[in-house]
Design a protein around this motif. Structure first.
Motif, short mmCIF file in Angstrom:
data_model
loop_
_atom_site.label_atom_id
_atom_site.label_comp_id
_atom_site.label_asym_id
_atom_site.label_seq_id
_atom_site.Cartn_x
_atom_site.Cartn_y
_atom_site.Cartn_z
N LYS A 224 10.21 2.08 8.57
CA LYS A 224 9.51 1.95 7.30
C LYS A 224 10.52 1.56 6.23
O LYS A 224 11.56 2.22 6.08
CB LYS A 224 8.82 3.25 6.92
N PHE A 225 10.23 0.49 5.48
CA PHE A 225 11.14 0.06 4.42
C PHE A 225 10.62 0.46 3.04
O PHE A 225 11.28 1.16 2.30
CB PHE A 225 11.35 -1.45 4.48
N PHE A 226 9.41 0.02 2.69
CA PHE A 226 8.88 0.30 1.36
C PHE A 226 8.42 1.75 1.22
O PHE A 226 7.92 2.36 2.17
CB PHE A 226 7.70 -0.62 1.05
N THR A 227 8.58 2.30 0.01
CA THR A 227 8.05 3.62 -0.29
C THR A 227 6.54 3.53 -0.46
O THR A 227 5.98 2.43 -0.57
CB THR A 227 8.67 4.18 -1.57
N ASP A 228 5.88 4.68 -0.50
CA ASP A 228 4.43 4.69 -0.71
C ASP A 228 4.07 4.04 -2.05
O ASP A 228 3.07 3.30 -2.14
CB ASP A 228 3.89 6.12 -0.66
N HIS A 229 4.87 4.30 -3.07
CA HIS A 229 4.61 3.71 -4.38
C HIS A 229 4.76 2.19 -4.34
O HIS A 229 3.94 1.46 -4.90
CB HIS A 229 5.57 4.28 -5.42
N GLU A 230 5.79 1.73 -3.66
CA GLU A 230 6.00 0.28 -3.54
C GLU A 230 4.86 -0.38 -2.78
O GLU A 230 4.39 -1.46 -3.17
CB GLU A 230 7.34 0.00 -2.86
N MET A 231 4.41 0.26 -1.71
CA MET A 231 3.30 -0.31 -0.94
C MET A 231 2.02 -0.35 -1.77
O MET A 231 1.24 -1.32 -1.68
CB MET A 231 3.08 0.51 0.34
N ALA A 232 1.79 0.68 -2.57
CA ALA A 232 0.60 0.68 -3.43
C ALA A 232 0.68 -0.44 -4.47
O ALA A 232 -0.32 -1.09 -4.78
CB ALA A 232 0.47 2.04 -4.13
N THR A 233 1.88 -0.68 -4.98
CA THR A 233 2.08 -1.76 -5.95
C THR A 233 1.86 -3.11 -5.30
O THR A 233 1.21 -4.00 -5.86
CB THR A 233 3.49 -1.70 -6.55
N ILE A 234 2.39 -3.28 -4.10
CA ILE A 234 2.20 -4.53 -3.35
C ILE A 234 0.72 -4.77 -3.09
O ILE A 234 0.23 -5.91 -3.20
CB ILE A 234 2.99 -4.48 -2.03
N THR A 235 -0.02 -3.72 -2.77
CA THR A 235 -1.45 -3.86 -2.50
C THR A 235 -2.19 -4.38 -3.73
O THR A 235 -3.05 -5.26 -3.62
CB THR A 235 -2.04 -2.51 -2.06
N VAL A 236 -1.85 -3.85 -4.90
CA VAL A 236 -2.47 -4.33 -6.14
C VAL A 236 -2.13 -5.81 -6.35
O VAL A 236 -3.00 -6.63 -6.67
CB VAL A 236 -2.01 -3.50 -7.35
#
Length: 214
Positions: free
Chosen positions: A64-76
């Motif tokens: 896993k590279f991205f944090t949960d916050h980063e993944m949520a930002t990417i999703t947006v």
């Protein structure tokens, strides 16, 4: 903004999609088989892949590279680039965030620019809206993206954001248009057998062959 307006504004069209897909060196076509841009390619035997390639993909999928916050930002972000419409699902419906997570592990050169860009985006939004990008309102998110989506119109100081968004946009398009959802959106059916049923009736009529001879 609907998907058609979004794609037109952001410069993504069917004509450029092939170039975007071709620019992605990872074999993303294999990831489309399960309608997911991040399919675990080890789940089925694939004679076209060597054992070491399968093991490598398995290892990358386990990391896993991205944090949960980063993944949520990417999703947006990816859903702003390719939102859901009446024709097909959004980028997140096609699991593009998972595709990007895989790509940054498969192609590490993406890691620093994307992580740095996500941090830059949050800092900009904190200064403007006192919230991170993902916690900002939808209108605020669109306003922020608008400032970095058009390189020729971007103000001085936006260079890092422009470069980040260009990269994110290309990865989003590459991920989306190598899934079943993306294929359907383009109307691409691939190589499939056709059944000849004769000259269409409207064509026959146009050339005066609509009369049935007994």
């Amino acid at each position: 903004m609907n998907r058609r307006d979004s794609l037109k504004a952001l410069g993504i069209g069917a004509a450029s999609t092939g170039l975007l897909i071709a620019s992605c060196k990872t074999d993303t076509k294999k990831l489309a088989e399960d309608n997911s841009a991040a399919k675990d390619t080890t789940s089925a035997v694939d004679p076209s892949r060597k054992p070491d390639e399968i093991e490598r993909d398995k290892k990358l999928n386990a990391e896993k590279f991205f944090t949960d916050h980063e993944m949520a930002t990417i999703t947006v972000l990816v859903d702003i680039i390719i939102p859901k419409d009446e024709k097909s699902g959004s980028a997140s419906d096609a699991k593009v965030p998972d595709f990007i997570e895989f790509i940054v592990k498969d192609m590490p050169d993406h890691q620093t620019p994307l992580r740095g860009g996500l941090r830059w985006l949050d800092l900009q939004c904190l200064q403007r809206y006192n919230n991170t990008f993902r916690e900002s309102t939808a209108n605020q998110q669109i306003a922020m993206v608008t400032d970095i989506a058009y390189p020729k119109k971007a103000k001085p100081g936006m260079e890092q954001g422009v470069a980040f968004f260009n990269r994110m946009r290309d990865l989003t398009a590459s991920g989306f248009y190598t899934t079943a959802i993306g294929f359907k959106d383009l109307g691409f059916v691939g190589n499939s057998p056709n059944q000849w049923t004769g000259v269409p009736a409207d064509v026959l009529k146009e050339h005066g062959f609509d009369t049935v001879w007994g």
